[in-house]
Write a protein that holds these residues in place. Sequence first.
Motif, PDB file in Angstrom:
ATOM      1  N   ILE A   3      36.323  47.190  39.762  1.00  0.00           N
ATOM      2  CA  ILE A   3      36.534  48.139  38.655  1.00  0.00           C
ATOM      3  C   ILE A   3      35.347  48.130  37.697  1.00  0.00           C
ATOM      4  O   ILE A   3      34.765  49.171  37.397  1.00  0.00           O
ATOM      5  CB  ILE A   3      37.834  47.798  37.890  1.00  0.00           C
ATOM      6  CG1 ILE A   3      39.044  48.152  38.741  1.00  0.00           C
ATOM      7  CG2 ILE A   3      37.889  48.545  36.561  1.00  0.00           C
ATOM      8  CD1 ILE A   3      40.363  47.760  38.121  1.00  0.00           C
ATOM      9  N   GLY A   4      34.983  46.942  37.251  1.00  0.00           N
ATOM     10  CA  GLY A   4      33.885  46.847  36.288  1.00  0.00           C
ATOM     11  C   GLY A   4      32.600  47.393  36.856  1.00  0.00           C
ATOM     12  O   GLY A   4      31.881  48.165  36.198  1.00  0.00           O
ATOM     13  N   ALA A   5      32.331  47.046  38.117  1.00  0.00           N
ATOM     14  CA  ALA A   5      31.089  47.511  38.735  1.00  0.00           C
ATOM     15  C   ALA A   5      31.084  49.030  38.857  1.00  0.00           C
ATOM     16  O   ALA A   5      30.101  49.691  38.525  1.00  0.00           O
ATOM     17  CB  ALA A   5      30.915  46.860  40.101  1.00  0.00           C
TER      18      ALA A   5
ATOM     19  N   GLY B  53      33.558  37.025  31.445  1.00  0.00           N
ATOM     20  CA  GLY B  53      33.406  36.152  32.607  1.00  0.00           C
ATOM     21  C   GLY B  53      32.827  36.885  33.807  1.00  0.00           C
ATOM     22  O   GLY B  53      32.210  36.276  34.675  1.00  0.00           O
ATOM     23  N   LEU B  54      33.062  38.199  33.866  1.00  0.00           N
ATOM     24  CA  LEU B  54      32.619  38.955  35.044  1.00  0.00           C
ATOM     25  C   LEU B  54      31.384  39.800  34.778  1.00  0.00           C
ATOM     26  O   LEU B  54      30.898  40.505  35.652  1.00  0.00           O
ATOM     27  CB  LEU B  54      33.754  39.868  35.531  1.00  0.00           C
ATOM     28  CG  LEU B  54      34.958  39.142  36.141  1.00  0.00           C
ATOM     29  CD1 LEU B  54      36.067  40.122  36.444  1.00  0.00           C
ATOM     30  CD2 LEU B  54      34.545  38.407  37.401  1.00  0.00           C
TER      31      LEU B  54
ATOM     32  N   ARG C 173      44.151  36.308  45.610  1.00  0.00           N
ATOM     33  CA  ARG C 173      42.713  36.554  45.534  1.00  0.00           C
ATOM     34  C   ARG C 173      42.381  37.983  45.109  1.00  0.00           C
ATOM     35  O   ARG C 173      41.284  38.255  44.661  1.00  0.00           O
ATOM     36  CB  ARG C 173      42.059  36.311  46.908  1.00  0.00           C
ATOM     37  CG  ARG C 173      42.234  34.914  47.437  1.00  0.00           C
ATOM     38  CD  ARG C 173      41.442  33.918  46.585  1.00  0.00           C
ATOM     39  NE  ARG C 173      41.381  32.613  47.233  1.00  0.00           N
ATOM     40  CZ  ARG C 173      40.382  32.254  48.051  1.00  0.00           C
ATOM     41  NH1 ARG C 173      39.398  33.081  48.297  1.00  0.00           N
ATOM     42  NH2 ARG C 173      40.378  31.075  48.613  1.00  0.00           N
ATOM     43  N   PHE C 174      43.324  38.868  45.325  1.00  0.00           N
ATOM     44  CA  PHE C 174      43.029  40.276  45.151  1.00  0.00           C
ATOM     45  C   PHE C 174      42.591  40.658  43.735  1.00  0.00           C
ATOM     46  O   PHE C 174      41.631  41.423  43.581  1.00  0.00           O
ATOM     47  CB  PHE C 174      44.224  41.109  45.606  1.00  0.00           C
ATOM     48  CG  PHE C 174      43.812  42.454  46.101  1.00  0.00           C
ATOM     49  CD1 PHE C 174      42.896  42.560  47.140  1.00  0.00           C
ATOM     50  CD2 PHE C 174      44.300  43.612  45.538  1.00  0.00           C
ATOM     51  CE1 PHE C 174      42.486  43.789  47.597  1.00  0.00           C
ATOM     52  CE2 PHE C 174      43.886  44.851  45.992  1.00  0.00           C
ATOM     53  CZ  PHE C 174      42.989  44.930  47.023  1.00  0.00           C
ATOM     54  N   PRO C 175      43.245  40.152  42.691  1.00  0.00           N
ATOM     55  CA  PRO C 175      42.840  40.548  41.330  1.00  0.00           C
ATOM     56  C   PRO C 175      41.362  40.302  41.054  1.00  0.00           C
ATOM     57  O   PRO C 175      40.706  41.100  40.385  1.00  0.00           O
ATOM     58  CB  PRO C 175      43.708  39.660  40.440  1.00  0.00           C
ATOM     59  CG  PRO C 175      44.904  39.382  41.261  1.00  0.00           C
ATOM     60  CD  PRO C 175      44.422  39.283  42.677  1.00  0.00           C
TER      61      PRO C 175
ATOM     62  N   PHE D 219      43.075  39.245  33.442  1.00  0.00           N
ATOM     63  CA  PHE D 219      42.961  40.286  32.434  1.00  0.00           C
ATOM     64  C   PHE D 219      44.095  40.191  31.441  1.00  0.00           C
ATOM     65  O   PHE D 219      43.915  40.352  30.236  1.00  0.00           O
ATOM     66  CB  PHE D 219      42.955  41.650  33.113  1.00  0.00           C
ATOM     67  CG  PHE D 219      42.873  42.798  32.151  1.00  0.00           C
ATOM     68  CD1 PHE D 219      41.668  43.174  31.598  1.00  0.00           C
ATOM     69  CD2 PHE D 219      44.017  43.507  31.799  1.00  0.00           C
ATOM     70  CE1 PHE D 219      41.589  44.224  30.709  1.00  0.00           C
ATOM     71  CE2 PHE D 219      43.947  44.561  30.903  1.00  0.00           C
ATOM     72  CZ  PHE D 219      42.726  44.927  30.356  1.00  0.00           C
ATOM     73  N   THR D 220      45.299  39.914  31.983  1.00  0.00           N
ATOM     74  CA  THR D 220      46.485  39.886  31.126  1.00  0.00           C
ATOM     75  C   THR D 220      46.455  38.717  30.142  1.00  0.00           C
ATOM     76  O   THR D 220      47.058  38.781  29.083  1.00  0.00           O
ATOM     77  CB  THR D 220      47.753  39.824  31.982  1.00  0.00           C
ATOM     78  OG1 THR D 220      47.498  38.912  33.057  1.00  0.00           O
ATOM     79  CG2 THR D 220      48.106  41.181  32.540  1.00  0.00           C
TER      80      THR D 220
END
Lengths: 370, 327
Positions: B116-118, B193-194, B107-109, B183-184
């Motif tokens: 990160i994005g935020a 998507g985010l 779940r962590f990713p 991401f990979t």
Amino acid sequence: MAASTDTTADQPTGKAETAKKAGAPARSDGSDAFLSVRDLRVHFSTDDGVVKAVDGLSFDVEKGRTLGIVGESGSGKSVSSLTILGLHNREKTKIEGEIRFDGRELITMPERKLRDLRGRRISMIFQDPLTALSPFYTVGEQIAESYRRHLGANRSDAHARAIEMLDRVGIPNPKTRVNDYPHHFSGGMRQRAMIAMSLVCDPDLLIADEPTTALDVTVQAQILDLLRDLQDEFGTAILFITHDLGVIAQMAHDVLVMYAGRSVEKGTVREVLKNPRHPYTWGLLSSMPNLSGDVDVPLRPVRGTPPSLLAPPPGCPFHPRCDYADVVGGERCRTEPPLLALSEGRGTACHLSAEDKQRIFIDDVRPLLG
Amino acid sequence: MLRFLVRRLLGVAAILLVVSLITFYLFFAASGEDSVVRLSCGKNCTPEMRETVRHNLGLTKPLLEQYWIFISGIFAGRNIGEKTCNFPCLGYSFANNQNVSHTVADRFPTTVSLAIGAVVLFMTLGIGLGILAAMRRGKKTDKVATGFALLSGSAPIYVLGPLFIYLFVQQLGWMDRPQYHQFTDDPFQWASGLLLPWICLMTIHMAMYVRLTRSTMVDVLSEDYVRTLKAKGLSGRSVYIKHAFRGALSPIVTVLGVDIGVLMSGTIITESTFSLHGIGMLAVTSVTDSDLPMMMGVVVIAASFTMLANLVVDLLYAVIDPRVRLS
């Protein structure tokens, strides 16, 4: 003038000053002075009304000479100096008059052009070197910054120049100290660094706003020595602002005494300190302790407090505190502002007649000065 | 410096122990044991079956012993039933028998990507607008920026999220419903998507940074040394960015540390609004399922990140301000 009690070498005897300043260029007649301020008026608008911080001030500073501006807090000394560089708050300040520097008018000069002058041709040192230096950058970086900005030097040249300047102002181990932060420096060292920073571009005019007030007496004497030596070396004109007549005696060639935003007395340092002619100057001098004379001579402070600049008294702004307002006939002191009449650079803004001034000074004031 | 770091890390470990012990205790105090047994045992639960369940879940031992098994298991690994659980072992879920460490790692990713994005968005826009407002203080730009910040900061995410989905996904069709892609696999898909949740998080967090940047910069601009900089003839950009912003960095980093800690612990409302399965959602389901090992896993991870973020902030103070000494 309680702050001058801690100065030892600053009795206005003028001995040291004549010896040290013998090499200074002679005063010119003033019209083509290097820095010439004419009828400067600086008014701030506040919520309570308009503050007339500077109200019709005129003076000249010649190349290689030092003009000392002396006065109490709030007399408009610092405001005038900030105005010269255009560092006042432009939105809240109204400025009238002329400030001519090397033939150019500064008041109307656009900010962009002023910026090129600041730090390059006119630079400034401030009272408290701890708060006047950024805590986030090294001393060297702050000196180099100015050099790079104005002379387009690259990083390493500017760094070398910073070391050279630190050496010049007498900081030991400049090669290592250049990488120190201001908080690693002592008060006197910080002021030396500040001086190095202000002189890095070899300016023509240095404005020193109470540069020794925050320092202790021994350090103060060192800093004054340094400034005099650097003036001899660079030929810089200095505008020296202080409330301390002792410092004026050591530093200045010419003196301007300010009161309530106006100049009340002007002359060479010898003239003003040895033969003052304005009641306010008398008050300043007789409120200083005299360490060479009798110890039991009472201090005579200027009574009252400086006037509010929101609503200055009518007539002579000094009349409510003046002991001699009644000597002048009629209501002149209360109704008519005295003008500073200049003859050969010497002048007093006072309604007293020349004879009265002479008489009162000899009878009343001189005995207090020892 | 090293001593400081070692001492702080020891402190982090101590606090983690306390936090996990409290969570452990609260689970039993809030009779989580009863509900988990009831869930596993079903409706027709005889006392014998109940004891078997308790035994299987390891709940028969004294509380402190269970806690010790949990803690020592994290480092040493342990065997649960026939399964072996290797370091870092947080046990197996009561609810679905999954390895907790694996689930958390799984779940962590999602949570990290959200964070990160935020962070990038709200830092850039928040600080940018803050600097702009400070430079033009009192003028129109200042009022627009601070007003915008106030407005955006007062919109709750559960209003903003559905609104954005309605507007951008359903009505305008500009983007797809938020979804997590690795991401990979495809960075572009990952970002697109985010994007919506990022914008939502940015909108609510940004306000703080606008106002903080503006007010600290205004404070710094009134410092004596700023007058010196102007007297040196420096340009406005140099005064504002190189010097005044530098002075405003410490408080910004402080708040950022707290925010990163919060975001890493899972943004529960954001994740559930956009149906993203990150740590936040895991926390919610583990609590509703009375899933002790999963709860413990989430708490330990969340607490670790919060404290690490704050440790990094403390280290950054010394980098930002040369007067700060780590001791």
